[in-house]
Design an enzyme around this catalytic site. Structure first.
Site, mmCIF file in Angstrom:
data_model
loop_
_atom_site.group_PDB
_atom_site.id
_atom_site.type_symbol
_atom_site.label_atom_id
_atom_site.label_comp_id
_atom_site.label_asym_id
_atom_site.label_seq_id
_atom_site.Cartn_x
_atom_site.Cartn_y
_atom_site.Cartn_z
ATOM 1 N N THR A 69 8.552 98.929 54.040
ATOM 2 C CA THR A 69 7.654 99.265 52.929
ATOM 3 C C THR A 69 8.280 98.870 51.599
ATOM 4 O O THR A 69 7.609 98.308 50.722
ATOM 5 C CB THR A 69 7.314 100.762 52.936
ATOM 6 O OG1 THR A 69 6.841 101.139 54.239
ATOM 7 C CG2 THR A 69 6.222 101.081 51.917
ATOM 8 N N GLY B 112 10.856 103.826 50.474
ATOM 9 C CA GLY B 112 10.075 104.445 51.531
ATOM 10 C C GLY B 112 10.798 105.639 52.125
ATOM 11 O O GLY B 112 11.799 106.125 51.584
ATOM 12 N N ALA B 113 10.302 106.125 53.255
ATOM 13 C CA ALA B 113 10.919 107.252 53.950
ATOM 14 C C ALA B 113 10.535 107.189 55.418
ATOM 15 O O ALA B 113 9.510 106.615 55.788
ATOM 16 C CB ALA B 113 10.469 108.579 53.347
ATOM 17 N N ASP B 114 11.370 107.785 56.252
ATOM 18 C CA ASP B 114 11.039 107.915 57.668
ATOM 19 C C ASP B 114 10.052 109.064 57.872
ATOM 20 O O ASP B 114 9.183 109.004 58.740
ATOM 21 C CB ASP B 114 12.299 108.160 58.493
ATOM 22 C CG ASP B 114 13.327 107.049 58.320
ATOM 23 O OD1 ASP B 114 12.912 105.892 58.123
ATOM 24 O OD2 ASP B 114 14.535 107.337 58.352
ATOM 25 N N GLY C 73 16.954 106.705 56.087
ATOM 26 C CA GLY C 73 18.142 106.127 56.703
ATOM 27 C C GLY C 73 17.877 105.331 57.950
ATOM 28 O O GLY C 73 18.823 104.913 58.625
ATOM 29 N N GLY C 74 16.588 105.105 58.261
ATOM 30 C CA GLY C 74 16.279 104.279 59.421
ATOM 31 C C GLY C 74 16.858 102.879 59.312
ATOM 32 O O GLY C 74 17.183 102.251 60.318
ATOM 33 N N GLU D 137 21.050 104.643 49.021
ATOM 34 C CA GLU D 137 19.756 105.144 48.583
ATOM 35 C C GLU D 137 19.908 106.494 47.887
ATOM 36 O O GLU D 137 19.255 106.770 46.875
ATOM 37 C CB GLU D 137 18.815 105.269 49.787
ATOM 38 C CG GLU D 137 18.378 103.924 50.340
ATOM 39 C CD GLU D 137 17.655 103.999 51.661
ATOM 40 O OE1 GLU D 137 17.118 102.966 52.098
ATOM 41 O OE2 GLU D 137 17.629 105.090 52.267
#
Length: 219
Positions: A31, A82-84, A95-96, A103
């Site tokens: 993303t 983005g975010a998981d 952290g994916g 970050e």
């Protein structure tokens, strides 16, 4: 819209927060990559960017966008990533892409943190996806044992070395009702660089894309 189309839509939607002459923090992941594409369309209007990973830096430079060193900068106007997972309190699992430490640094120095996600990342309780933990290599087994004591099931992410030269443990089976407390607990384990819980420094704005378009959520 497909999931990929939603990611692209929300990446480009974040452009409205980028003011002329500002410094922008850029995250890592699919993303965030769309946001980098969007930044390329206004690269002459911004001062430059700070990047959270070698991968993002390479893409930014390929687009002709100036990339600054974090140690040269006191603060950021905005940070977009983005975010998981993200919950209603704007707390996140990240952290994916194994860039969680950098970050977290960019989030810490930013005045405004904008999280860009598609609707599949929105959850009521964090923990459906694993929580990444960056660990110095010599402490991997010890940290794994301590994470088990906290109720998690850690799994070593094979063949992954972070940009900082460390390893990642992905922690499964955590239903996180107090993200701040858990973030603090994990960060206190010797050998942990940081945990991919962004709860002490959560997002200020979430842009969430559904099949019907992008919705803005403000904390």
């Amino acid at each position: 819209m497909t999931q990929d189309e939603m990611k692209k839509a929300v990446g480009w939607a974040a452009l409205k927060y980028v003011m002329p002459g500002t410094l922008v923090g850029v995250g890592t992941g699919s993303t965030a990559s769309y946001f980098i594409d969007a930044l390329g369309s206004i690269k002459h209007k911004i001062e430059g960017v700070l990047s959270s990973s070698h991968t993002s830096t390479a893409k930014l430079k390929n687009l002709g966008i100036s990339v600054f060193d974090t140690n040269e900068i006191d603060s950021l106007d905005i940070y977009v990533d983005g975010a998981d997972e993200i919950n209603d309190y704007m707390q996140m699992i990240k952290g994916g892409g194994a860039a969680l430490t950098r970050e977290k640094v960019l989030a810490a120095i930013s005045h405004k943190f904008i999280c860009i996600v598609d609707i599949t990342k929105k959850v009521n309780i964090l923990g459906k996806r694993p929580v990444p933990v960056e660990v110095i290599p010599m402490a991997r087994s010890y940290v794994a044992r301590e994470l088990v004591k906290l109720g998690g099931t850690p799994k070593y992410r094979q063949n992954v070395i972070t940009d900082n030269g460390n390893v990642i443990l992905d922690v499964y089976h955590l239903m996180i009702t107090d993200a701040v407390a858990l973030e603090n607990q994990v960060n206190q384990i010797a050998g942990v660089v940081t945990v991919g819980l962004f709860a002490n420094r959560c997002a200020d704005v979430a842009l969430v894309c559904t099949k019907n378009g992008v919705k803005e959520v403000i904390l």
